[in-house]
Design an enzyme around this catalytic site. Structure first.
Site, mmCIF file in Angstrom:
data_model
loop_
_atom_site.group_PDB
_atom_site.id
_atom_site.type_symbol
_atom_site.label_atom_id
_atom_site.label_comp_id
_atom_site.label_asym_id
_atom_site.label_seq_id
_atom_site.Cartn_x
_atom_site.Cartn_y
_atom_site.Cartn_z
ATOM 1 N N ARG A 175 13.065 24.197 70.684
ATOM 2 C CA ARG A 175 12.124 23.717 71.696
ATOM 3 C C ARG A 175 11.672 22.307 71.364
ATOM 4 O O ARG A 175 11.537 21.948 70.199
ATOM 5 C CB ARG A 175 10.897 24.622 71.755
ATOM 6 C CG ARG A 175 11.220 26.067 72.073
ATOM 7 C CD ARG A 175 9.950 26.919 72.135
ATOM 8 N NE ARG A 175 10.286 28.335 72.250
ATOM 9 C CZ ARG A 175 10.507 29.120 71.206
ATOM 10 N NH1 ARG A 175 10.419 28.655 69.978
ATOM 11 N NH2 ARG A 175 10.822 30.392 71.391
ATOM 12 N N HIS A 182 19.969 25.441 73.369
ATOM 13 C CA HIS A 182 20.504 26.451 72.454
ATOM 14 C C HIS A 182 21.738 25.908 71.746
ATOM 15 O O HIS A 182 22.475 25.093 72.304
ATOM 16 C CB HIS A 182 20.853 27.723 73.233
ATOM 17 C CG HIS A 182 19.711 28.190 74.092
ATOM 18 N ND1 HIS A 182 18.546 28.658 73.567
ATOM 19 C CD2 HIS A 182 19.547 28.210 75.439
ATOM 20 C CE1 HIS A 182 17.704 28.968 74.550
ATOM 21 N NE2 HIS A 182 18.289 28.700 75.698
ATOM 22 N N GLN A 199 13.799 23.561 76.359
ATOM 23 C CA GLN A 199 14.593 24.091 75.249
ATOM 24 C C GLN A 199 16.087 23.851 75.414
ATOM 25 O O GLN A 199 16.574 23.516 76.492
ATOM 26 C CB GLN A 199 14.359 25.600 75.123
ATOM 27 C CG GLN A 199 14.670 26.377 76.388
ATOM 28 C CD GLN A 199 14.326 27.860 76.274
ATOM 29 O OE1 GLN A 199 15.197 28.699 76.329
ATOM 30 N NE2 GLN A 199 13.062 28.182 76.096
ATOM 31 N N HIS A 225 16.962 22.491 79.182
ATOM 32 C CA HIS A 225 16.481 23.114 80.419
ATOM 33 C C HIS A 225 15.066 23.628 80.293
ATOM 34 O O HIS A 225 14.539 23.797 79.192
ATOM 35 C CB HIS A 225 17.425 24.241 80.858
ATOM 36 C CG HIS A 225 17.654 25.282 79.800
ATOM 37 N ND1 HIS A 225 18.588 25.135 78.804
ATOM 38 C CD2 HIS A 225 17.057 26.473 79.567
ATOM 39 C CE1 HIS A 225 18.562 26.191 78.018
ATOM 40 N NE2 HIS A 225 17.635 27.023 78.443
ATOM 41 N N GLU A 266 23.631 30.930 78.431
ATOM 42 C CA GLU A 266 22.963 31.784 79.408
ATOM 43 C C GLU A 266 23.306 31.369 80.828
ATOM 44 O O GLU A 266 23.672 30.224 81.094
ATOM 45 C CB GLU A 266 21.446 31.809 79.171
ATOM 46 C CG GLU A 266 20.768 30.461 79.168
ATOM 47 C CD GLU A 266 19.341 30.504 78.562
ATOM 48 O OE1 GLU A 266 19.125 31.243 77.580
ATOM 49 O OE2 GLU A 266 18.474 29.802 79.083
HETATM 50 ZN ZN LIG Z 1 17.192 28.922 77.520
#
Ligand SMILES: [Zn+2]
Length: 412
Positions: free
Chosen positions: A285, A102, A100, A266, A137
């Site tokens: 994804r 972001h 995935q 990642h 993240e």
């Molecule tokens: Zn992630």
């Protein structure tokens, strides 16, 4: 004075461990179901509950909504529209998650507005942008933690592809060798991830056989090949297995962290970690999952910058404190460590909203007015912005560890 314990929700995703989270929380192991994530925060999907002195509980989301300035502080409340900007998690992966990436803040705002216009319900399985915000993240290992993240240097990837050379792979190796840069990576990744199923069904078994041979020969890329085999076993017809050949294979030791900014591709493989992220659910994804996959949208956000992923060290910079650095305005994560027989009291200043999480030993939190609360391993507390500083020290002579989540530096 309102230092209060949190009761946090456990997410039962199928890739979760049955032991890591229950063991941390002091519950019997193994749990009857996988326990993948423990959420600490005010995400509308599963907010934490604050436990009052009389045992009554209130949703942290309700508390923040009722008094954003008192709970978040004036600057943070203004900057983030009255929402707690971060979510703290324990992540316990027994099996690999999906591959995935972001979106950036601008991509998230645009994607969210577009899907609102199209009338796709926010909880629909094909919704890419349920939130209008970015989702950077940072993941910090509690045990040895394995991940694929960021594109490997193309020169190294060519070497890997040559080490497992098969007739079917040769033309792709040639493609990257002719253009060993982000554009070459984009071309190869796009080709692989959109290969028609019959081509994939021809190529994948060949690649997996080559990986078996490389592992048996103890080749230079044996660790990488073992991961490809693991992914191929779970998803034998998935183009994500080929894409995984392009990513850095990382093993984080306890305390080490990686930051995954917008666009970073990642895949978490296994291990237990503390994760801090922006309070958003925007995930694109590209495979290795039964969940919604949207390759064209993913290709819009993936960043093909390449090279080694920076791993932040697990050592504490000053004696007892490690701060993990990111450019994310939504959060900051730091870690405090006390070795056995270190009774030192550390002052935690009141810098906006905070969540403290004890991951080893037992701690005593003392508020400015002298009120005390014991924080056991696996427990967490909420500190509203309006509260003054607190002091923290280990309760007994054993090693103790505390994670502190705060909002990032809120620019005006
Ligand atoms: Zn992630």
């Amino acid at each position: 004075m309102t230092v209060e314990l949190l009761r946090n929700a456990v997410r039962p995703y199928a890739w979760g461990s049955r032991t890591a989270i229950p063991e941390l929380l002091g519950r019997p192991v193994p749990a009857p179901h996988p326990e993948a994530e423990l959420w600490m925060g005010a995400h509308p999907g599963d907010p934490s509950h604050v436990i009052g002195p009389d045992g009554t509980e209130r949703s942290l989301l309700e508390l923040v909504d009722a008094d954003p300035v008192g709970q978040l502080g004036e600057r943070c409340a203004k900057r983030w529209g009255g929402r707690l900007p971060f979510l703290l998690k324990i992540l316990a992966a027994e099996e690999p998650l999906s591959m995935q990436a972001h979106p950036s803040a601008a991509q998230a705002a645009e994607g969210h507005a577009r899907e609102e216009r199209l009338g796709i319900p926010r909880d629909a399985s094909n919704r890419n942008y349920p939130d209008p915000t970015a989702k950077p993240e940072l993941v910090c290992a509690l045990t040895e933690f394995h991940a694929l993240a960021g594109f490997r240097d193309p020169g190294r990837t060519v070497k890997l592809l040559k080490a497992i050379e098969t007739p079917g792979l040769a033309k792709y190796t040639g493609l990257l060798e002719a253009q060993p840069d982000p554009s070459g990576l984009r071309a190869l990744f796009t080709t692989w991830i959109t290969l028609p199923q019959p081509s994939l069904d021809g190529l994948l078994p060949e690649v997996l056989d080559a990986c078996v041979r490389h592992v048996q020969e103890h080749g230079e890329f044996a660790t990488e090949c073992r991961t490809i085999l693991e992914l191929g076993e779970a998803h034998p017809r998935d183009a994500g297995v080929l894409a995984a050949l392009l990513l850095n294979r990382l093993t984080l030791r306890e305390g080490e962290a990686i930051y995954l900014p917008a666009g970073n591709l990642h895949l978490y493989l296994s291990g237990t970690a503390v994760e801090i992220l922006a309070n958003s659910d925007n995930i694109l994804r590209c495979g290795l999952t039964p969940k919604h996959v949207d390759v064209p949208e993913l290709l819009r956000v993936v960043d093909f910058a390449c090279g080694e992923m920076p791993v932040q060290p697990g050592e504490c910079a000053d004696d007892r404190m490690a701060v993990y650095h990111t450019d994310a305005p939504e959060f900051e994560l730091s870690r405090m460590e006390w070795t056995a027989d270190d009774p030192t009291e550390i002052e935690v200043d009141s810098a906006g909203p905070q969540i403290l999480l004890c991951t080893a030993g037992d701690l005593l939190v003392t508020a400015a007015d002298g009120e005390r609360i014991e924080l056991r391993r696996g427990q967490s507390v909420w500190l509203p912005a309006a509260d003054p500083a607190v002091k923290i020290r280990p309760l007994d002579g054993v090693r103790a560890q505390l994670f502190r989540a705060t909002a990032g530096t809120c620019e005006e």
